[in-house]
Write a protein that holds these residues in place. Structure first.
Motif, short mmCIF file in Angstrom:
data_model
loop_
_atom_site.label_atom_id
_atom_site.label_comp_id
_atom_site.label_asym_id
_atom_site.label_seq_id
_atom_site.Cartn_x
_atom_site.Cartn_y
_atom_site.Cartn_z
N ARG A 59 -10.12 -33.80 -22.70
CA ARG A 59 -10.10 -32.76 -23.73
C ARG A 59 -9.50 -31.49 -23.14
NH1 ARG A 59 -15.72 -32.55 -26.91
NH2 ARG A 59 -14.38 -31.28 -28.24
N ASP A 60 -8.85 -30.74 -23.96
CA ASP A 60 -8.20 -29.52 -23.50
C ASP A 60 -9.19 -28.36 -23.51
OD1 ASP A 60 -6.25 -27.80 -22.62
OD2 ASP A 60 -5.42 -27.43 -24.63
N ILE A 61 -10.26 -28.52 -22.72
CA ILE A 61 -11.31 -27.50 -22.64
C ILE A 61 -11.58 -27.23 -21.17
CG2 ILE A 61 -13.66 -26.85 -23.22
CD1 ILE A 61 -13.61 -28.84 -25.50
N LYS A 62 -11.34 -26.02 -20.72
CA LYS A 62 -11.60 -25.64 -19.34
C LYS A 62 -12.09 -24.20 -19.33
CE LYS A 62 -8.11 -25.22 -16.48
NZ LYS A 62 -6.98 -25.57 -15.58
N ARG A 63 -13.24 -23.96 -18.71
CA ARG A 63 -13.81 -22.62 -18.68
C ARG A 63 -14.29 -22.29 -17.27
NH1 ARG A 63 -11.47 -22.69 -22.73
NH2 ARG A 63 -12.19 -22.26 -24.87
N HIS A 99 -12.40 -27.45 -10.88
CA HIS A 99 -11.25 -26.81 -10.24
C HIS A 99 -11.75 -25.61 -9.43
CE1 HIS A 99 -8.24 -28.79 -13.04
NE2 HIS A 99 -9.36 -28.95 -13.72
N GLU A 119 -13.86 -28.62 -16.50
CA GLU A 119 -13.01 -29.26 -17.51
C GLU A 119 -13.67 -30.55 -18.01
OE1 GLU A 119 -8.63 -31.51 -17.72
OE2 GLU A 119 -9.20 -30.32 -15.97
N GLU A 129 -13.75 -23.58 -12.28
CA GLU A 129 -13.37 -23.92 -13.64
C GLU A 129 -13.83 -25.34 -13.94
OE1 GLU A 129 -9.53 -21.43 -15.03
OE2 GLU A 129 -9.11 -23.01 -13.57
#
Length: 344
Positions: free
Chosen positions: A153-157, A200, A149, A147
């Motif tokens: 910023r609240d961006i996690k893919r 992650h 990130e 993952e």
């Protein structure tokens, strides 16, 4: 608060046990017991945490029906949205070594390359920062994902790795840019070499299954090629002798990517056949006309030995390939898949 006993049995026969409250999903309860099970979205959208309940009653909460394989039946469930109504016994479709006991690793990584490899598709390369526990090493199993990130910023893919473990900390990803996607927009408009991402993982249960010397056939759609590259590169590194085929599909010829890398891989792994499949070919296309599932179905009809089949792509491709394999008599245990749904 009522709790129920949960017993998990992995594909290789190992067992784990923990308690789960009636208002808690199984994935969260396992994490509370320091058992990190393979999962991705945590919202019932991706299917990574699929399992079979062999005993007991449960409620399957809100989820995307496409995250469940065709023919899953009443026992099939997604651990991230499963709530126990009794003690449960659950069969997991992966080995014990894909379960993390403890905490997921979190590391910083620098962007070292970001290149277009096809229409709306990027290759992103990162280098992990050295730390006391791991040094510079990037350690993961082929088929797993990380993952990513963006700091602050609240961006996690989540994206599958395309390379293999290495001492240099190098991570390689193939990323399809989704229209309007938060992370896709950041990659398209702001990402640059030298920037830092938080990584992650590794996570995930998809990967090579040791089953003797049966042929291994890989079916990939779009960026589903990434974990296949990782697995085939591991085979090349270890010089594994299994006969291997890769079916790689796209809608149009110009959407096929990594052809140079695949030719290089064939030089390292001479028994590998690569079948490029185009659904909507132009007049100049010389390869297979149709989908990867069409090519798979055709070759299964003449297979002297039923292969282990690895699938990665959107649910429609996975479901069609699983149905084709089942129709030709390939045992379910020889079909391993990872489906993905677009996340914005």
């Amino acid at each position: 608060m009522n709790t129920h006993a949960i017993e998990l049995t992995t594909r290789d026969g190992e067992q784990l046990r923990f308690e789960c409250a009636t208002d808690q999903n199984l994935l969260e309860a396992a994490a509370d017991a320091h058992i990190v099970l393979p999962a991705q979205c945590g919202q019932g959208n991706c299917g990574t945490c699929y399992a079979d309940v062999t005993h007991g009653d449960f409620t399957l909460g809100k989820h995307n029906p496409a995250a469940l394989p065709d023919g899953a039946g009443a026992s099939g469930t997604l651990l991230c949205c499963t709530f126990p109504k009794s003690d449960l016994r659950i069969s997991l479709p992966f080995d014990h070594d894909r379960i993390l006991i403890g905490e997921i690793k979190v590391r910083n990584a620098e962007i070292t390359a970001i290149d277009s490899v096809g229409e709306n598709t990027l290759r992103l390369e990162l280098r992990l920062a050295s730390n006391e526990d791991d040094g510079s090493m990037a350690e993961f199993e082929p088929g797993q994902f990380m993952e990513l990130e963006v700091p602050g910023r609240d961006i996690k893919r989540a994206y599958s790795l395309a390379n293999i473990s290495n001492w240099d900390g190098r991570l390689e990803f193939l990323i399809r840019l989704q229209p309007g996607g938060l992370f896709s927009t950041w990659l398209r408009e702001q990402a640059a070499v030298g920037q830092t991402l938080i990584v992650h993982g590794p996570k995930g249960a998809f990967g090579l299954y040791e089953s003797g010397l049966r042929p291994r056939w890989f079916v990939a759609g779009g960026t589903g090629l990434a974990p296949m590259l990782s697995m085939l590169r591991r085979m090349a590194e270890f010089q594994e002798p299994h006969p291997a085929r890769l079916y790689f599909g796209a809608n149009r010829p110009e959407e096929l990517f990594c052809q140079t890398e695949l030719k290089a891989l064939q030089a390292e792994l001479p028994q590998l056949q690569v079948i490029f499949c185009v659904w909507k070919p132009d007049n100049n296309w010389q390869g297979f006309c149709g989908t990867p599932v069409d090519a798979l179905t055709q070759d299964l009809a003449d297979a002297a030995v039923l292969p282990d089949i690895y699938l990665c792509g959107p649910p429609a491709l996975i479901n069609a390939a699983e149905a084709a394999a089942r129709a030709k008599g390939v045992p379910d245990k020889q079909v391993l898949s990872e489906r993905f749904l677009p996340t914005v």
